[in-house]
Design an enzyme around this catalytic site. Structure first.
Site, mmCIF file in Angstrom:
data_model
loop_
_atom_site.group_PDB
_atom_site.id
_atom_site.type_symbol
_atom_site.label_atom_id
_atom_site.label_comp_id
_atom_site.label_asym_id
_atom_site.label_seq_id
_atom_site.Cartn_x
_atom_site.Cartn_y
_atom_site.Cartn_z
ATOM 1 N N HIS A 129 0.859 -1.186 0.000
ATOM 2 C CA HIS A 129 0.000 0.000 0.000
ATOM 3 C C HIS A 129 0.891 1.230 0.000
ATOM 4 O O HIS A 129 1.980 1.227 0.595
ATOM 5 C CB HIS A 129 -0.895 0.004 1.248
ATOM 6 C CG HIS A 129 -1.361 1.369 1.659
ATOM 7 N ND1 HIS A 129 -0.704 2.127 2.623
ATOM 8 C CD2 HIS A 129 -2.392 2.135 1.222
ATOM 9 C CE1 HIS A 129 -1.327 3.279 2.768
ATOM 10 N NE2 HIS A 129 -2.349 3.311 1.943
ATOM 11 N N ALA A 306 -19.513 10.769 -0.845
ATOM 12 C CA ALA A 306 -18.406 9.809 -0.885
ATOM 13 C C ALA A 306 -18.545 8.853 -2.070
ATOM 14 O O ALA A 306 -19.648 8.398 -2.389
ATOM 15 C CB ALA A 306 -18.370 9.011 0.415
ATOM 16 N N ARG A 307 -17.421 8.574 -2.712
ATOM 17 C CA ARG A 307 -17.404 7.629 -3.833
ATOM 18 C C ARG A 307 -16.992 6.260 -3.271
ATOM 19 O O ARG A 307 -15.810 5.928 -3.173
ATOM 20 C CB ARG A 307 -16.447 8.093 -4.917
ATOM 21 C CG ARG A 307 -16.693 7.374 -6.237
ATOM 22 C CD ARG A 307 -15.974 8.069 -7.373
ATOM 23 N NE ARG A 307 -16.426 7.579 -8.659
ATOM 24 C CZ ARG A 307 -15.944 6.490 -9.259
ATOM 25 N NH1 ARG A 307 -15.001 5.780 -8.664
ATOM 26 N NH2 ARG A 307 -16.412 6.103 -10.433
ATOM 27 N N GLU A 309 -17.093 3.100 -4.172
ATOM 28 C CA GLU A 309 -16.302 2.121 -4.924
ATOM 29 C C GLU A 309 -14.812 2.442 -4.860
ATOM 30 O O GLU A 309 -13.978 1.539 -4.733
ATOM 31 C CB GLU A 309 -16.773 2.074 -6.382
ATOM 32 C CG GLU A 309 -18.154 1.470 -6.580
ATOM 33 C CD GLU A 309 -18.221 0.005 -6.157
ATOM 34 O OE1 GLU A 309 -17.223 -0.720 -6.346
ATOM 35 O OE2 GLU A 309 -19.271 -0.414 -5.629
ATOM 36 N N SER A 310 -14.468 3.720 -4.946
ATOM 37 C CA SER A 310 -13.055 4.098 -4.876
ATOM 38 C C SER A 310 -12.491 3.901 -3.474
ATOM 39 O O SER A 310 -11.352 3.461 -3.306
ATOM 40 C CB SER A 310 -12.878 5.554 -5.310
ATOM 41 O OG SER A 310 -13.196 5.723 -6.671
#
Length: 349
Positions: A129, A306-307, A309-310
């Site tokens: 990460h 808020a997105r 999926e991202s």
């Protein structure tokens, strides 16, 4: 030195890092599916993002893919809006230059960053990460003003880091990853790597498991011209916006040489069903940290518009939880070897 505003330089940097990292990962498995770019715009306030996501789900007949990566994402966001007064008040703890919110009004902000997570298919290859970001808060813009001058920046800071989460421990990989990060940080101040390695071990910790998510790397936040509680004022460190930008740029550019050689070496190794089972159990720890502990994930999920999926791109595709698993009970096992270092962080270099 450039005359470009720092927000523009930071935006260009994260887009450049995204392109470099996606190209490097794609080059490992040119016959596999391509990363899927997904450009989106932010409806509520303003800004945009580009999510580059790799996925190779099982075929309809149930057969598994043989790609090097199982799931990966390299996401960029460039967003702006208004911070609510409560958020401004909270940020004042680290940034005294921010004014106390008045009359229930917030302050304009700008944020950009690149965030990535790589989940390889082979249990011998570690997950990794990284995240590099810039944030600034400005004075409110007078809607009646005709001036073309940009608003005054009240506070700005950089954050970021990179870390390694193996399923099976190869000490030479841990040393290579950390040495590459240390070599990139060293020209900017000898105190940076040890301070940010310690912060990484502390941040990526799962209290209810009493263990780290992985085996370390670096983590830093709130890096600005102001004194920093993790850094000594008597030892060299980047202070100006230009100096900190150069540090963040070097750390971002160090990710590919730190991680890709490890992935390339381990992705071709044979692996067993037992190793796959342990991989899925360890991924469960990854999910627990990301959903229960990680500040960035929680902030993203609570943000207006808020997105999802991202935000949830960081989660692995397949995970396993076993009740009281005994896989690491044998102290001589390779599984126990990993558990020892996530419970007791090491200085790898």
């Amino acid at each position: 030195m450039t005359s470009q505003p720092m927000r523009k330089r930071a935006e260009e940097l994260v887009l450049e890092l995204q392109a470099k990292i996606v190209a490097a990962l794609q080059g490992l498995d040119p016959a596999g599916p391509s990363f899927k770019p997904d450009r989106w715009t932010r409806a509520n306030d303003g800004g945009y993002g580009v999510s580059c996501v790799f996925a190779a789900p099982p075929a309809d007949d149930g057969s598994e893919s043989t790609t090097v990566l199982e799931k990966a994402g390299v996401n960029v966001s460039v967003v702006h809006g208004t911070l609510p007064p409560a958020a401004v008040q909270q940020m004042r703890a680290e940034h005294a230059s921010l004014p106390t919110p008045q009359n229930g009004e917030g302050l304009p902000y700008f944020a950009t960053g690149v965030s990535l997570v790589i989940h390889p298919r082979n249990p011998n290859a570690p997950t990794s990460h990284a995240n590099f970001r810039y944030f600034e808060v400005t004075e409110p813009v007078d809607a009646t003003s005709s001036s073309d001058e940009p608003p005054k920046v009240l506070a700005w800071w950089f954050g970021g880091g990179a870390d390694l989460t193996p399923v099976y421990l190869y000490e030479e990989d841990a040393k290579h990853f950390h040495q590459t990060l240390k070599d990139a940080a060293q020209p900017h101040g000898e105190q940076l790597f040890p301070a940010f390695k310690k912060w990484c071990d502390e941040y990526f910790y799962i209290p209810h498991r009493q263990e780290g998510r992985g085996i370390g790397g670096i983590f830093f936040d709130d890096l600005t011209a102001e004194p920093h509680k993790r850094l000594s004022p008597n030892s060299p460190r980047p202070f100006t916006a230009d100096e900190i930008f150069d540090f963040v740029k070097d750390m971002g550019n160090s990710f590919v040489p730190a991680y890709l050689p490890i992935l390339e070496k381990r992705c071709k190794m044979p692996w067993t069903p037992r190793q796959r089972r342990w991989q899925l159990i360890r991924r469960g720890r990854y999910v627990e940290f990301n959903l229960m502990i990680d500040r960035g994930t929680k902030f993203g999920l609570m943000a207006p518009g808020a997105r999802i999926e991202s935000i949830l791109m960081s989660l692995p595709e397949t995970v396993r939880w076993e009740y009281m698993t005994d896989m690491a009970d044998d102290p001589t096992s390779e599984e126990a070897k990993l558990v020892e270092v996530v419970k007791n962080p090491k200085e790898w270099v």
